[in-house]
Motif scaffolding. Structure first.
Motif, mmCIF file in Angstrom:
data_model
loop_
_atom_site.group_PDB
_atom_site.id
_atom_site.type_symbol
_atom_site.label_atom_id
_atom_site.label_comp_id
_atom_site.label_asym_id
_atom_site.label_seq_id
_atom_site.Cartn_x
_atom_site.Cartn_y
_atom_site.Cartn_z
ATOM 1 N N LYS A 285 44.606 54.285 -67.816
ATOM 2 C CA LYS A 285 44.805 53.344 -66.513
ATOM 3 C C LYS A 285 43.662 52.484 -66.307
ATOM 4 O O LYS A 285 43.739 51.563 -65.959
ATOM 5 N N ASP A 286 42.376 52.824 -66.980
ATOM 6 C CA ASP A 286 41.325 51.724 -66.667
ATOM 7 C C ASP A 286 41.460 50.537 -67.509
ATOM 8 O O ASP A 286 41.383 49.603 -66.988
ATOM 9 N N ALA A 287 41.973 50.658 -68.970
ATOM 10 C CA ALA A 287 42.309 49.527 -69.682
ATOM 11 C C ALA A 287 43.533 48.730 -68.982
ATOM 12 O O ALA A 287 43.306 47.436 -68.900
ATOM 13 N N SER A 288 44.458 49.405 -68.228
ATOM 14 C CA SER A 288 45.608 48.640 -67.791
ATOM 15 C C SER A 288 45.240 47.790 -66.528
ATOM 16 O O SER A 288 45.482 46.735 -66.156
ATOM 17 N N ARG B 13 56.109 27.178 -60.604
ATOM 18 C CA ARG B 13 55.884 27.705 -62.020
ATOM 19 C C ARG B 13 55.944 28.937 -62.165
ATOM 20 O O ARG B 13 55.438 29.816 -61.039
ATOM 21 N N GLY B 14 56.482 29.524 -63.491
ATOM 22 C CA GLY B 14 56.506 31.040 -63.390
ATOM 23 C C GLY B 14 56.133 31.281 -64.858
ATOM 24 O O GLY B 14 56.443 30.408 -65.815
ATOM 25 N N VAL B 15 55.584 32.720 -65.297
ATOM 26 C CA VAL B 15 55.338 33.036 -66.603
ATOM 27 C C VAL B 15 55.603 34.533 -66.669
ATOM 28 O O VAL B 15 55.269 35.093 -65.582
ATOM 29 N N TYR B 16 55.843 35.006 -67.466
ATOM 30 C CA TYR B 16 56.270 36.522 -67.676
ATOM 31 C C TYR B 16 55.242 36.943 -68.775
ATOM 32 O O TYR B 16 55.214 36.136 -70.065
ATOM 33 N N PHE B 17 54.683 38.110 -68.901
ATOM 34 C CA PHE B 17 53.642 38.588 -69.883
ATOM 35 C C PHE B 17 53.828 40.322 -69.633
ATOM 36 O O PHE B 17 53.905 40.779 -68.535
ATOM 37 N N ASP B 18 53.430 40.626 -70.981
ATOM 38 C CA ASP B 18 53.440 42.332 -71.000
ATOM 39 C C ASP B 18 52.077 42.861 -70.665
ATOM 40 O O ASP B 18 50.767 42.189 -71.194
ATOM 41 N N ASP B 19 51.750 43.760 -70.147
ATOM 42 C CA ASP B 19 50.431 44.297 -69.863
ATOM 43 C C ASP B 19 50.040 45.321 -70.831
ATOM 44 O O ASP B 19 51.167 45.502 -71.737
ATOM 45 N N ASP C 283 50.517 48.510 -71.526
ATOM 46 C CA ASP C 283 51.598 49.316 -71.522
ATOM 47 C C ASP C 283 53.027 48.917 -71.598
ATOM 48 O O ASP C 283 54.057 49.683 -71.725
ATOM 49 N N GLY C 284 53.216 47.681 -71.765
ATOM 50 C CA GLY C 284 54.650 47.127 -71.868
ATOM 51 C C GLY C 284 55.072 47.034 -70.493
ATOM 52 O O GLY C 284 56.544 46.366 -70.455
ATOM 53 N N HIS C 285 54.561 47.065 -69.213
ATOM 54 C CA HIS C 285 55.116 46.602 -68.165
ATOM 55 C C HIS C 285 55.190 44.873 -68.028
ATOM 56 O O HIS C 285 54.209 44.215 -68.262
ATOM 57 N N LEU C 286 56.339 44.483 -67.638
ATOM 58 C CA LEU C 286 56.618 43.176 -67.507
ATOM 59 C C LEU C 286 55.970 42.533 -66.336
ATOM 60 O O LEU C 286 56.372 42.785 -64.991
ATOM 61 N N MET C 287 54.766 41.864 -66.348
ATOM 62 C CA MET C 287 54.255 41.138 -65.377
ATOM 63 C C MET C 287 54.901 39.584 -65.240
ATOM 64 O O MET C 287 54.860 39.051 -66.077
#
Length: 126
Positions: A14-17, A102-108, A110-114
């Motif tokens: 949780k802390d890292a994320s 503008r938009g961009v997608y990236f993984d956190d 844990d793999g959640h798509l931000m």
């Protein structure tokens, strides 16, 4: 009218994320509160990260100003985080320009798509 107050996001750490997302968004991760590590957005919604052995990934989108997008996107690139113009990851290394923004997608971690967007979905270009 009801307003969204918080979401609980399972994480392996949780802390890292929380720190990862807070850094990208340019905010501070809050101190631990109960089992949660919160990250509060400008509209008052708190993302409460919690340690969990079972992380089922989800999608979280953030509406940001142009300057915030520039800063966050620079951090994504500097950290070597893979990013995409689309949620299916068919356009790596690109951003989108939907609705004149503008938009961009990236993984956190844990793999959640931000997702970061500068125009709400369905907006008309200026």
């Amino acid at each position: 009218m009801p307003a969204l107050n918080h979401l609980i996001i399972p994480a392996k750490n949780k802390d890292a994320s929380a720190i990862f997302l807070a850094d990208i968004l340019g905010v501070e991760a809050g101190p631990q509160w109960g089992p949660f590590r919160p990250v509060q957005t400008s509209n008052g919604v708190t993302l409460d990260f919690v340690d969990s052995p079972d992380v089922r990934t989800s999608h979280y989108a953030f509406l940001v100003e142009d300057k915030e997008f520039d800063t966050a996107f620079a951090k994504i690139k500097a950290a070597g985080v893979r990013y995409y113009a689309d949620p299916h990851k068919h356009e790596p290394g690109k951003i989108n320009h939907h609705w004149g923004g503008r938009g961009v997608y990236f993984d956190d971690p844990d793999g959640h798509l931000m997702e970061l967007i500068t125009k709400p979905y369905g907006s008309s270009p200026p």
